[in-house]
Structures are given as structure tokens and as C-alpha cells.
Design an enzyme around this catalytic site. Structure first.
Site, short mmCIF file in Angstrom:
data_model
loop_
_atom_site.label_atom_id
_atom_site.label_comp_id
_atom_site.label_asym_id
_atom_site.label_seq_id
_atom_site.Cartn_x
_atom_site.Cartn_y
_atom_site.Cartn_z
N ARG A 1 37.63 -33.94 112.66
CA ARG A 1 36.22 -33.98 113.07
C ARG A 1 35.26 -33.56 111.95
NH1 ARG A 1 36.19 -32.46 118.98
NH2 ARG A 1 34.75 -30.80 118.48
N GLY B 1 29.30 -38.98 122.73
CA GLY B 1 30.33 -39.90 123.22
C GLY B 1 30.14 -40.25 124.69
N ASP B 2 31.24 -40.59 125.29
CA ASP B 2 31.24 -41.08 126.66
C ASP B 2 30.59 -40.09 127.65
OD1 ASP B 2 32.15 -43.32 128.15
OD2 ASP B 2 33.53 -41.95 129.17
N ALA C 1 51.92 -46.62 108.26
CA ALA C 1 52.90 -45.94 109.13
C ALA C 1 53.81 -46.97 109.80
CB ALA C 1 52.16 -45.11 110.17
N ARG D 1 29.62 -28.74 125.13
CA ARG D 1 29.98 -29.50 126.33
C ARG D 1 29.39 -28.69 127.48
NH1 ARG D 1 33.48 -33.28 124.26
NH2 ARG D 1 34.90 -32.60 122.64
N CYS D 2 28.53 -29.34 128.27
CA CYS D 2 27.72 -28.57 129.22
C CYS D 2 28.05 -28.94 130.67
CB CYS D 2 26.24 -28.84 128.93
SG CYS D 2 25.12 -28.03 130.06
N ASN E 1 64.38 -44.59 104.69
CA ASN E 1 65.01 -43.33 105.05
C ASN E 1 64.04 -42.37 105.71
OD1 ASN E 1 67.56 -43.96 104.12
ND2 ASN E 1 66.93 -43.58 102.02
N LYS F 1 65.95 -49.44 109.30
CA LYS F 1 66.76 -50.46 108.62
C LYS F 1 66.61 -50.39 107.10
CE LYS F 1 65.44 -54.14 110.59
NZ LYS F 1 65.04 -55.13 111.57
N THR G 1 30.94 -40.33 118.10
CA THR G 1 32.26 -39.76 118.42
C THR G 1 33.29 -40.33 117.46
OG1 THR G 1 34.09 -39.77 120.03
CG2 THR G 1 32.51 -41.55 120.24
N MET H 1 43.67 -37.52 117.03
CA MET H 1 42.77 -37.39 118.19
C MET H 1 42.48 -38.76 118.81
SD MET H 1 40.01 -34.44 117.44
CE MET H 1 40.39 -32.74 117.85
N ASP I 1 35.65 -44.92 121.24
CA ASP I 1 36.02 -45.44 122.57
C ASP I 1 34.79 -45.81 123.41
OD1 ASP I 1 35.11 -42.86 122.81
OD2 ASP I 1 36.59 -42.25 124.30
N ASP J 1 36.21 -40.91 118.26
CA ASP J 1 37.22 -41.64 119.05
C ASP J 1 37.04 -43.16 119.05
OD1 ASP J 1 38.03 -39.10 119.66
OD2 ASP J 1 37.23 -39.11 121.71
N GLY K 1 31.72 -33.61 121.44
CA GLY K 1 32.38 -33.29 120.16
C GLY K 1 31.53 -33.76 118.99
O1 F6P Z 1 35.87 -36.67 121.83
C1 F6P Z 1 36.12 -36.20 120.57
C2 F6P Z 1 37.34 -35.32 120.54
O2 F6P Z 1 37.53 -34.93 119.20
C3 F6P Z 1 38.60 -35.92 121.13
O3 F6P Z 1 39.27 -36.79 120.26
C4 F6P Z 1 39.38 -34.70 121.49
O4 F6P Z 1 40.23 -34.96 122.56
C5 F6P Z 1 38.32 -33.73 121.90
O5 F6P Z 1 37.12 -34.15 121.29
C6 F6P Z 1 38.58 -32.30 121.53
O6 F6P Z 1 37.60 -31.53 122.10
P1 F6P Z 1 37.28 -30.02 121.79
O7 F6P Z 1 36.45 -29.97 120.57
O8 F6P Z 1 36.52 -29.56 122.98
O9 F6P Z 1 38.59 -29.34 121.57
#
Ligand code: F6P
Length: 326
Positions: free
Chosen positions: A259, A105-106, A190, A75-76, A218, A215, A129, A173, A133, A131, A14
Site C-alpha cells: 500500500r 474503494g468499494d 510466476a 474505515r468508519c 526446480n 517439469k 484502491t 492483497m 476491484d 485492489d 485503505g
Molecule cells: O482495500 C485495500 C486493502 O489493502 C485490501 O487489499 C486489504 O484486504 C485491506 O485493504 C486491508 O485493510 P486494513 O488496512 O484495514 O488492514
């Protein structure tokens, strides 16, 4: 390892705001050190098909402020196969590319790790990324910008939520990681964040209702991390409709808007520092590492560590959301 004269550079997975700043930093640092830079288009896909262009310093002019990635990304699935990786290796040999810098990313880092060990090939990864993560780095390129996009959207939703006294579930995401939801919740004020990391331990909706989130208010905003584990925002909205019909519920799925956009100052600086450090690391003889940031210092983390470990969520952050939402 022989002298590195030519590096290959790709973005994969991504896209994330700040990837272009990283591309610029890698390219210019490599050229500064008299290396050649070969830009590989569409991630590992372009490595397999040989979609490659030599980059000069002008190729990366005027991109630091642009979101997305000028190298395109993909994504390959083919790179997940031994045949695909063999074709990728053949391209590197043919193009005389001595080392690779991959930004992603990962999934990108996992691919890099497998390839590097299979072919004993030098690779340095940069965490790109939204994320956040990736283990071993406090932040990933794109995360801060995505957080800013989230709070901008939540601020707007809050206006209508409050006018109608509604409960909004806003899905953000994160692909099974709660960083965007949790810090997005803190930053937007939030009432709660529902995240996969604790979804199996506690019923977060019950918790929310029991804590009496109505509490003093609203209207309420709950950020939900997209994930099969949480079930996403729709799942919680459906539950509220059935279990607490007194609430007027709405759902917003922020989606890919998170993104895009011009990278924040933080992401531009992070990407520039990591990009520069990635070339220095290669020159230093390091390989098969992720370059990350830890306590504002550049660090090198072996792929094995960065990929295998899950980056933990700080439970104190959940406490902050809870306390500040009374
Ligand atoms: O890994 C980045 C990300 O944006 C995630 O948060 C999300 O789940 C995913 O890519 C979405 O992927 P795509 O662009 O393939 O829909």
C-alpha cells in the site's frame, strides 16, 4: 441544483499511492474554477466530527510524489448508521459545503451512494484502491504502483527460491479480487496465480501440480490472492506439505508494504486526470457518479452501476500465466 461554490474533499478506506496526486488535482481544479475547497480529514469520520480545513493551492504543493494520503483515512462504522450520516449532513450544512468529492474503494463509494440518495446531495467518487476491484474503470488509483511493488518483491524472492530449489507461495492483497495476483504473476513471471474468482470452480493447486509446474524448473513462485475464498498462501503451503511432501515450501505474505511508496507515473497521471475531471463533472451538473477511465478515455459511471456490478477477471489472463509458465 444550486451553484456549487464550495466543495468538500475526503479520502476513505485503505490508502493507495496516488491519492495525494488526486487531492492535488481536485484542489487545484476547483480553485482554478473559483471554488472554495474544504479538506475533510480521516474520511467519513472527519465528516461526522467536523475535522475540516480550508485548502489553498499551497496546501497541495509537493505532494504529487508522496504515497499515503495527506488527508489521512479511516474505515468508519458510524457512517454506516443513519445517525452517523445525519451528523455528517449537519457538518456539511454548517460548513456550507455544496458538493463532495470522495476518493476510495468499494466501501467508500457504497457509503457515498447511500448518503447521496438519502440527502439528495451531489457527490462524485474517484476510484482509489490498490485492489482494482471497481467496476466501470479499467484501473484504480494505486493499483499500478502496488503491482510494481509486488514485482520488485517477487524478483527478490525468486533469487532465494532458485538458490534453494523451493516452492514459494506469496500472498498479495486484493480483498477477494484477483487483479493484483493475476497481473502480478504475469509481470513477475510466476508459475501460477491462485485467485478467488475461480477458487470455487477448480482446485487450483491440483491444476498447478497436474500441469507439471516442476517439469522444467526446480523452483517455483505462486501468487495467491488474500481471501477467505482462496484461504490464502498459508492454506496452500499447508496442503502442499501434507499432499506433496517432496516440495520444500515457504510462504511470504507481502501485506501492507503493497500500500505504500511513491506512486508510479501511471498512477500520478491517472489521479491527475480523474481529479480534474471530477470537478468538471460537478460543474457540468453531474452527480452521484464515479469518474473512471475506459480505454484511456475519462468516463462517468453512475454509483448504482459501479457498486452493484463485480468487475470481471479476463479469463485470457489466466491462460497467459499458464502458457508462459511451461
Ligand atoms: O482495500 C485495500 C486493502 O489493502 C485490501 O487489499 C486489504 O484486504 C485491506 O485493504 C486491508 O485493510 P486494513 O488496512 O484495514 O488492514
Amino acid at each position: 441544483m444550486g451553484e456549487i461554490k464550495t466543495i468538500g474533499l475526503l479520502t476513505s478506506g485503505g490508502d493507495a499511492p496516488g491519492m495525494n496526486a488526486a487531492i492535488r488535482a481536485v484542489t487545484r481544479t476547483a480553485i482554478y474554477h473559483e471554488m472554495k475547497v474544504k479538506a475533510i480529514y480521516r474520511g467519513y469520520k472527519g465528516l461526522i466530527t467536523g475535522e475540516i480545513v480550508e485548502f489553498k493551492t499551497q496546501n497541495v504543493s509537493n505532494i504529487i510524489q508522496q504515497g499515503g494520503t495527506i488527508l489521512k483515512t479511516a474505515r468508519c462504522d458510524e457512517f454506516k448508521t443513519a445517525e452517523g450520516r445525519k451528523m455528517a449532513y449537519d457538518t456539511l450544512v454548517r460548513e456550507e459545503i455544496d458538493a463532495l468529492i470522495v476518493i476510495g474503494g468499494d466501501g467508500t463509494l457504497t457509503g457515498a451512494r447511500i448518503f447521496a440518495s438519502e440527502y439528495d446531495y451531489p457527490i462524485v467518487g474517484l476510484p482509489g484502491t490498490i485492489d482494482n476491484d471497481i467496476y466501470g474503470t479499467d484501473s484504480t488509483i494505486g493499483y499500478d504502483t502496488a503491482l510494481n511493488t509486488i514485482i520488485e518483491a517477487v524478483d527478490k524472492i525468486r533469487d532465494t527460491a532458485s538458490s534453494h530449489d523451493r516452492l514459494f507461495f506469496i500472498e498479495v492483497m486484493g480483498r477477494d479480487a484477483g487483479f493484483l495476483a493475476l497481473n502480478g504473476a504475469i509481470a513477475s513471471g510466476a508459475e501460477a496465480a491462485i485467485i478467488p474468482e475461480i477458487a470455487t470452480e477448480v482446485d487450483q493447486l491440483e491444476d498447478l501440480i497436474k500441469n507439471g509446474f516442476r517439469k522444467t524448473k526446480n523452483s517455483s513462485i505462486v501468487l495467491v490472492a488474500e481471501s477467505e475464498i482462496t484461504g490464502g498462501a498459508m492454506h496452500y503451503a499447508d496442503r502442499v506439505k501434507k499432499e506433496y511432501p517432496e516440495y520444500d515450501v515457504r510462504v511470504v505474505i507481502l501485506g501492507h508494504i503493497q500500500r505504500g511508496g511513491s506512486p508510479s507515473a501511471y498512477d500520478r497521471i491517472l489521479a491527475s486526470r480523474l481529479g480534474e475531471a471530477s470537478i468538471e463533472a460537478l460543474l457540468d451538473g453531474q452527480r452521484n457518479i464515479l469518474i473512471g477511465i475506459d480505454d484511456d478515455r475519462i468516463v462517468a459511471v453512475p454509483f448504482s452501476k459501479a457498486i452493484k456490478n463485480d468487475k470481471p477477471i479476463d479469463p485470457d489472463l489466466m491462460k497467459v500465466v499458464k502458457i508462459l509458465s511451461i
